[in-house]
Design a protein around this motif. Structure first.
Motif, PDB file in Angstrom:
ATOM      1  N   GLY A 114       0.814  -1.218   0.000  1.00  0.00           N
ATOM      2  CA  GLY A 114       0.000   0.000   0.000  1.00  0.00           C
ATOM      3  C   GLY A 114       0.843   1.261   0.000  1.00  0.00           C
ATOM      4  N   MET A 115       2.026   1.188   0.606  1.00  0.00           N
ATOM      5  CA  MET A 115       2.898   2.372   0.628  1.00  0.00           C
ATOM      6  C   MET A 115       3.363   2.761  -0.767  1.00  0.00           C
ATOM      7  SD  MET A 115       6.430   0.869   2.342  1.00  0.00           S
ATOM      8  CE  MET A 115       7.551   2.168   1.825  1.00  0.00           C
ATOM      9  N   TYR A 116       3.326   1.805  -1.707  1.00  0.00           N
ATOM     10  CA  TYR A 116       3.692   2.049  -3.104  1.00  0.00           C
ATOM     11  C   TYR A 116       2.460   2.314  -3.972  1.00  0.00           C
ATOM     12  CZ  TYR A 116       8.227   0.119  -1.787  1.00  0.00           C
ATOM     13  OH  TYR A 116       9.439  -0.104  -1.185  1.00  0.00           O
ATOM     14  N   LEU A 121      -1.963   5.230  -7.229  1.00  0.00           N
ATOM     15  CA  LEU A 121      -3.402   5.272  -7.500  1.00  0.00           C
ATOM     16  C   LEU A 121      -3.956   6.687  -7.454  1.00  0.00           C
ATOM     17  CD1 LEU A 121      -6.212   3.742  -7.694  1.00  0.00           C
ATOM     18  CD2 LEU A 121      -6.201   3.839  -5.193  1.00  0.00           C
ATOM     19  N   THR A 122      -3.487   7.464  -6.476  1.00  0.00           N
ATOM     20  CA  THR A 122      -4.046   8.808  -6.259  1.00  0.00           C
ATOM     21  C   THR A 122      -3.265   9.920  -6.956  1.00  0.00           C
ATOM     22  OG1 THR A 122      -2.838   9.017  -4.160  1.00  0.00           O
ATOM     23  CG2 THR A 122      -5.091   8.152  -4.047  1.00  0.00           C
ATOM     24  N   ALA A 123      -2.246   9.556  -7.723  1.00  0.00           N
ATOM     25  CA  ALA A 123      -1.465  10.568  -8.445  1.00  0.00           C
ATOM     26  C   ALA A 123      -2.354  11.264  -9.474  1.00  0.00           C
ATOM     27  CB  ALA A 123      -0.270   9.926  -9.140  1.00  0.00           C
ATOM     28  N   ASN A 143      -5.094  11.852   1.836  1.00  0.00           N
ATOM     29  CA  ASN A 143      -6.196  12.708   2.280  1.00  0.00           C
ATOM     30  C   ASN A 143      -7.474  12.431   1.488  1.00  0.00           C
ATOM     31  OD1 ASN A 143      -6.381  14.437  -0.064  1.00  0.00           O
ATOM     32  ND2 ASN A 143      -4.540  15.486   0.645  1.00  0.00           N
ATOM     33  N   ALA A 144      -8.586  12.855   2.038  1.00  0.00           N
ATOM     34  CA  ALA A 144      -9.905  12.589   1.461  1.00  0.00           C
ATOM     35  C   ALA A 144     -10.039  13.140   0.047  1.00  0.00           C
ATOM     36  CB  ALA A 144     -10.991  13.168   2.361  1.00  0.00           C
ATOM     37  N   ALA A 145      -9.462  14.301  -0.227  1.00  0.00           N
ATOM     38  CA  ALA A 145      -9.550  14.887  -1.571  1.00  0.00           C
ATOM     39  C   ALA A 145      -8.857  13.992  -2.597  1.00  0.00           C
ATOM     40  CB  ALA A 145      -8.937  16.285  -1.583  1.00  0.00           C
ATOM     41  N   ASN A 146      -7.723  13.404  -2.219  1.00  0.00           N
ATOM     42  CA  ASN A 146      -7.030  12.501  -3.139  1.00  0.00           C
ATOM     43  C   ASN A 146      -7.832  11.228  -3.387  1.00  0.00           C
ATOM     44  OD1 ASN A 146      -4.911  14.217  -3.642  1.00  0.00           O
ATOM     45  ND2 ASN A 146      -3.579  13.310  -2.116  1.00  0.00           N
ATOM     46  N   SER A 149     -10.632  11.825  -5.836  1.00  0.00           N
ATOM     47  CA  SER A 149     -10.253  12.002  -7.241  1.00  0.00           C
ATOM     48  C   SER A 149     -10.031  10.686  -7.979  1.00  0.00           C
ATOM     49  CB  SER A 149      -8.981  12.853  -7.336  1.00  0.00           C
ATOM     50  OG  SER A 149      -7.860  12.115  -6.880  1.00  0.00           O
ATOM     51  N   VAL A 150     -10.021   9.577  -7.265  1.00  0.00           N
ATOM     52  CA  VAL A 150      -9.746   8.277  -7.869  1.00  0.00           C
ATOM     53  C   VAL A 150     -10.934   7.843  -8.723  1.00  0.00           C
ATOM     54  CG1 VAL A 150      -9.332   5.824  -7.390  1.00  0.00           C
ATOM     55  CG2 VAL A 150      -8.171   7.590  -6.050  1.00  0.00           C
TER      56      VAL A 150
END
Length: 188
Positions: A114-116, A121-123, A143-146, A149-150
């Protein structure tokens, strides 16, 4: 009759370091799309090989690639781009995808990975055809905003941050171990 599968192993160069991978392809050479399999701290790409996951995915028509994350498996000599439990730059997994020429893959991400996977995913601009998280770490570090955006059609970890925010994805998978307690097996 079972579909033929072509398998290989090798290393790729990612940000100046060698990372080991295992790959299984449909014998026809034509794959529907790629699946990138990551792993947890006590595992490696060998786990996906031993379970038969790489082979089964290739039989089903997918290009399946499992990597050994930096510092683990056959990638022990590679330095991780972040300490365990901290988010790695999204550019790291993007570089892995580019080096393997995967195109946009479905990413299967258990625990440590998950750290990777979460930063990838959220980029901004990330467009994965699917994401299957299996209790990944670092969910609390995005954060919730990221998360909002997924735009990925698959979601499935025990505590999906999106569900905590009152949203439910149209396609949801719940993945748990046999010894996990308090997990409902209903469809969301």
């Amino acid at each position: 009759m079972a579909a033929s599968v072509e398998q290989r192993e090798g290393t790729i160069q990612v940000q100046g370091q060698a990372l080991f991978f295992r790959e299984a392809l449909p014998g026809s050479g034509q794959a529907r799309f790629s699946v990138l399999l990551l792993h947890g701290i006590r595992f490696s790409s060998e786990t996906w090989q031993n379970l038969g996951t790489l082979h089964r995915l290739a039989q089903a028509g997918y290009r399946a690639v499992a990597i050994d994350l930096p510092g683990l498996g056959h990638s022990k000599e590679a330095a991780a781009p972040a300490p365990i439990g901290e988010l790695a730059p999204g550019s790291f997994l993007a570089a892995v995808v580019d080096a393997l020429e995967l195109g946009p893959p479905v990413v299967i991400s258990p625990s440590l990975s998950g750290m990777y996977s979460l930063p990838f995913l959220t980029a901004p601009g990330s467009q994965l055809p699917g994401f299957v998280p299996v209790a990944p770490i670092c969910t609390d570090k995005i954060n919730a905003a990221n998360y909002a955006s997924v735009k990925v059609p698959l979601c499935g970890k025990l505590r999906c941050p999106c569900q905590e925010q009152g949203r439910v994805h149209p396609w949801a998978f719940l993945i748990w171990g046999l010894d996990n307690q308090g997990v409902s097996s209903g469809r969301s």
